[in-house]
Motif scaffolding. Structure first.
Motif, PDB file in Angstrom:
ATOM      1  N   HIS A  12      25.405  35.810  37.837  1.00  0.00           N
ATOM      2  CA  HIS A  12      24.686  36.786  37.039  1.00  0.00           C
ATOM      3  C   HIS A  12      24.826  38.290  37.184  1.00  0.00           C
ATOM      4  N   ALA A  13      25.023  38.626  38.465  1.00  0.00           N
ATOM      5  CA  ALA A  13      25.297  40.011  39.029  1.00  0.00           C
ATOM      6  C   ALA A  13      26.869  40.520  38.404  1.00  0.00           C
ATOM      7  N   TYR A  14      27.763  39.384  38.434  1.00  0.00           N
ATOM      8  CA  TYR A  14      28.981  39.829  37.739  1.00  0.00           C
ATOM      9  C   TYR A  14      28.775  40.110  36.214  1.00  0.00           C
ATOM     10  N   VAL A  15      28.050  39.297  35.431  1.00  0.00           N
ATOM     11  CA  VAL A  15      27.956  39.642  34.207  1.00  0.00           C
ATOM     12  C   VAL A  15      27.262  40.980  34.138  1.00  0.00           C
ATOM     13  N   ASP A  16      26.436  41.475  34.879  1.00  0.00           N
ATOM     14  CA  ASP A  16      25.455  42.528  34.573  1.00  0.00           C
ATOM     15  C   ASP A  16      26.452  43.949  35.342  1.00  0.00           C
ATOM     16  N   GLY A  17      27.745  43.638  36.018  1.00  0.00           N
ATOM     17  CA  GLY A  17      28.439  44.634  36.271  1.00  0.00           C
ATOM     18  C   GLY A  17      28.133  45.167  37.495  1.00  0.00           C
ATOM     19  N   ALA A  18      27.342  44.014  38.360  1.00  0.00           N
ATOM     20  CA  ALA A  18      26.675  44.881  39.590  1.00  0.00           C
ATOM     21  C   ALA A  18      27.340  44.493  40.783  1.00  0.00           C
ATOM     22  N   LEU A  19      28.474  44.151  41.021  1.00  0.00           N
ATOM     23  CA  LEU A  19      29.304  43.707  42.138  1.00  0.00           C
ATOM     24  C   LEU A  19      30.339  44.713  42.674  1.00  0.00           C
ATOM     25  N   PRO A  20      30.510  44.735  43.863  1.00  0.00           N
ATOM     26  CA  PRO A  20      31.941  45.457  44.091  1.00  0.00           C
ATOM     27  C   PRO A  20      33.272  44.997  43.604  1.00  0.00           C
ATOM     28  N   ALA A  21      34.057  45.615  43.388  1.00  0.00           N
ATOM     29  CA  ALA A  21      35.371  45.596  42.755  1.00  0.00           C
ATOM     30  C   ALA A  21      35.835  44.323  43.552  1.00  0.00           C
ATOM     31  N   ALA A  22      35.835  44.552  44.909  1.00  0.00           N
ATOM     32  CA  ALA A  22      36.680  43.233  45.561  1.00  0.00           C
ATOM     33  C   ALA A  22      36.328  41.958  45.466  1.00  0.00           C
ATOM     34  N   ARG A  23      34.776  41.905  45.068  1.00  0.00           N
ATOM     35  CA  ARG A  23      34.013  40.663  44.946  1.00  0.00           C
ATOM     36  C   ARG A  23      34.141  40.428  43.524  1.00  0.00           C
ATOM     37  N   VAL A  24      34.372  41.103  42.524  1.00  0.00           N
ATOM     38  CA  VAL A  24      34.852  40.665  40.920  1.00  0.00           C
ATOM     39  C   VAL A  24      36.016  40.284  41.218  1.00  0.00           C
ATOM     40  N   VAL A  25      37.158  40.632  41.716  1.00  0.00           N
ATOM     41  CA  VAL A  25      38.539  39.824  41.694  1.00  0.00           C
ATOM     42  C   VAL A  25      38.463  38.487  42.306  1.00  0.00           C
ATOM     43  N   GLU A  26      37.605  38.389  43.490  1.00  0.00           N
ATOM     44  CA  GLU A  26      37.402  37.074  43.736  1.00  0.00           C
ATOM     45  C   GLU A  26      36.629  36.058  42.754  1.00  0.00           C
ATOM     46  N   ILE A  27      35.577  36.663  42.110  1.00  0.00           N
ATOM     47  CA  ILE A  27      34.872  35.839  41.065  1.00  0.00           C
ATOM     48  C   ILE A  27      35.906  35.576  39.999  1.00  0.00           C
ATOM     49  N   GLU A  28      36.488  36.172  39.543  1.00  0.00           N
ATOM     50  CA  GLU A  28      37.469  36.162  38.217  1.00  0.00           C
ATOM     51  C   GLU A  28      38.708  35.132  38.500  1.00  0.00           C
ATOM     52  N   ALA A  29      38.984  35.238  39.857  1.00  0.00           N
ATOM     53  CA  ALA A  29      39.986  34.205  40.335  1.00  0.00           C
ATOM     54  C   ALA A  29      39.373  32.641  40.374  1.00  0.00           C
ATOM     55  N   TYR A  30      38.316  32.576  40.929  1.00  0.00           N
ATOM     56  CA  TYR A  30      37.249  31.420  40.897  1.00  0.00           C
ATOM     57  C   TYR A  30      37.190  31.029  39.556  1.00  0.00           C
ATOM     58  N   LEU A  31      36.857  31.829  38.491  1.00  0.00           N
ATOM     59  CA  LEU A  31      36.622  31.515  37.332  1.00  0.00           C
ATOM     60  C   LEU A  31      37.775  30.903  36.541  1.00  0.00           C
ATOM     61  N   ALA A  32      38.863  31.461  36.865  1.00  0.00           N
ATOM     62  CA  ALA A  32      40.021  30.914  36.172  1.00  0.00           C
ATOM     63  C   ALA A  32      40.215  29.535  36.614  1.00  0.00           C
ATOM     64  N   GLY A  33      39.808  29.000  37.649  1.00  0.00           N
ATOM     65  CA  GLY A  33      40.100  27.419  37.771  1.00  0.00           C
ATOM     66  C   GLY A  33      38.913  26.616  37.688  1.00  0.00           C
ATOM     67  N   GLN A  34      37.795  27.108  37.214  1.00  0.00           N
ATOM     68  CA  GLN A  34      36.638  26.588  36.946  1.00  0.00           C
ATOM     69  C   GLN A  34      35.956  26.792  35.416  1.00  0.00           C
ATOM     70  N   PRO A  35      36.698  25.735  34.607  1.00  0.00           N
ATOM     71  CA  PRO A  35      36.197  26.135  33.164  1.00  0.00           C
ATOM     72  C   PRO A  35      34.907  26.215  32.750  1.00  0.00           C
ATOM     73  N   GLU A  36      33.879  24.973  33.396  1.00  0.00           N
ATOM     74  CA  GLU A  36      32.694  24.887  33.069  1.00  0.00           C
ATOM     75  C   GLU A  36      31.761  26.171  33.467  1.00  0.00           C
ATOM     76  N   ASP A  37      32.057  26.898  34.609  1.00  0.00           N
ATOM     77  CA  ASP A  37      31.310  27.760  35.039  1.00  0.00           C
ATOM     78  C   ASP A  37      31.516  29.078  34.078  1.00  0.00           C
ATOM     79  N   ALA A  38      33.009  29.046  33.971  1.00  0.00           N
ATOM     80  CA  ALA A  38      33.615  30.255  32.971  1.00  0.00           C
ATOM     81  C   ALA A  38      32.828  30.039  31.547  1.00  0.00           C
ATOM     82  N   ALA A  39      32.605  28.963  31.335  1.00  0.00           N
ATOM     83  CA  ALA A  39      31.870  28.789  29.814  1.00  0.00           C
ATOM     84  C   ALA A  39      30.526  29.294  29.881  1.00  0.00           C
ATOM     85  N   ARG A  40      29.714  29.119  31.146  1.00  0.00           N
ATOM     86  CA  ARG A  40      28.576  29.467  31.569  1.00  0.00           C
ATOM     87  C   ARG A  40      28.284  30.858  31.441  1.00  0.00           C
ATOM     88  N   VAL A  41      29.259  31.748  32.201  1.00  0.00           N
ATOM     89  CA  VAL A  41      29.450  32.851  32.163  1.00  0.00           C
ATOM     90  C   VAL A  41      29.482  33.528  30.818  1.00  0.00           C
TER      91      VAL A  41
END
Length: 252
Positions: A12-41
């Motif tokens: 949710h914080a990622y969608v709101d743009g409320a995360l540090p840049a480093a954590r954003v990179v980690e979450i984007e890498a995670y979502l690249a391999g998790q299509p169901e979570d990516a669809a929910r986002v």
């Protein structure tokens, strides 16, 4: 190397743009391999965009002349704009529950849940071409799909005797996981929506509670494994009549 642990609050914080840049990179890498979570986002972003399309134009209206009038006039106008901001703050920011939600009382939780149901109604009920994801002509598929996503059997109540026909339904993001929304319409085009969520305490039941948000009335209640919220811009008595019919049908 193990995958990073990503919490629902961080999504949710990622969608709101409320995360540090480093954590954003980690979450984007995670979502690249998790299509169901990516669809929910993606669904979270779609709902946020829909809320902004609905309410941002009001905030951008030119300053009315009567705002310069003394005392009561400008106070009423200020209240109007404050109400719009409240809609966006309470509903448009999808990560609402990260602001101390988990420590709220059960009554406060119910109030927040009613707000989410009312906002979802306000966003989708005016839609002409895309009010639902799956139409009533595919009701069996709709119910099976939503049941699978919520992890519990859900039903679309039959409300023909109450003068309402099923339009269809959609999947929405909720504070504790997926939420189902069924939409109904009467002969005059008036729409009601039934918001169905998982009840974290399967033993809980409650009487009808009523809330109102910006002209949208909501009757909501808990019924064992599920919680229901019926929303509509109709008279309170009429909304209660239909909520009672739904409860009776789900508990024959």
């Amino acid at each position: 190397m193990s995958e990073p642990q990503i919490t629902e609050e961080e999504l949710h914080a990622y969608v709101d743009g409320a995360l540090p840049a480093a954590r954003v990179v980690e979450i984007e890498a995670y979502l690249a391999g998790q299509p169901e979570d990516a669809a929910r986002v993606s669904a979270y972003r779609e709902q946020l965009a829909a809320l902004r399309r609905e309410f941002d134009p009001v905030l951008e209206e030119p300053l009315p002349r009567r705002l310069q009038m003394p005392r009561g006039s400008w106070m009423r106008l200020l209240s109007r704009y404050a109400a719009v901001v409240a809609w966006i703050t309470l509903g448009g920011v999808i990560g609402w529950h990260t602001h101390g939600y988990n420590s709220a009382s059960p009554r406060a939780e119910g109030t927040a849940w009613a707000r989410r149901a009312a906002i979802a109604h306000a966003v989708y009920s005016p839609e002409v071409r895309h009010p639902v994801e799956v139409g009533a002509d595919q009701e069996q598929h709709l119910v099976a799909w939503l049941s699978k996503r919520l992890g519990v059997k859900v039903l679309a109540p039959k409300l023909e005797e109450a003068g309402l026909a099923l339009v269809g339904g959609r999947l929405l993001p909720g504070e504790r996981g997926p939420v189902a929304q069924f939409m109904y319409q009467d002969g005059k085009g008036q729409r009601l929506t039934l918001y169905v969520r998982i009840n974290p305490d399967e033993r809980s039941e409650s009487a009808f509670l009523f809330a109102q948000e910006q002209g949208v009335g909501v009757f909501y209640w808990l019924d064992r494994r599920l919680g229901y919220a019926l929303s509509g811009a109709v008279e309170k008595r009429e909304l209660l009549r239909i909520a009672t019919a739904i409860h009776s049908q789900l508990n024959p």
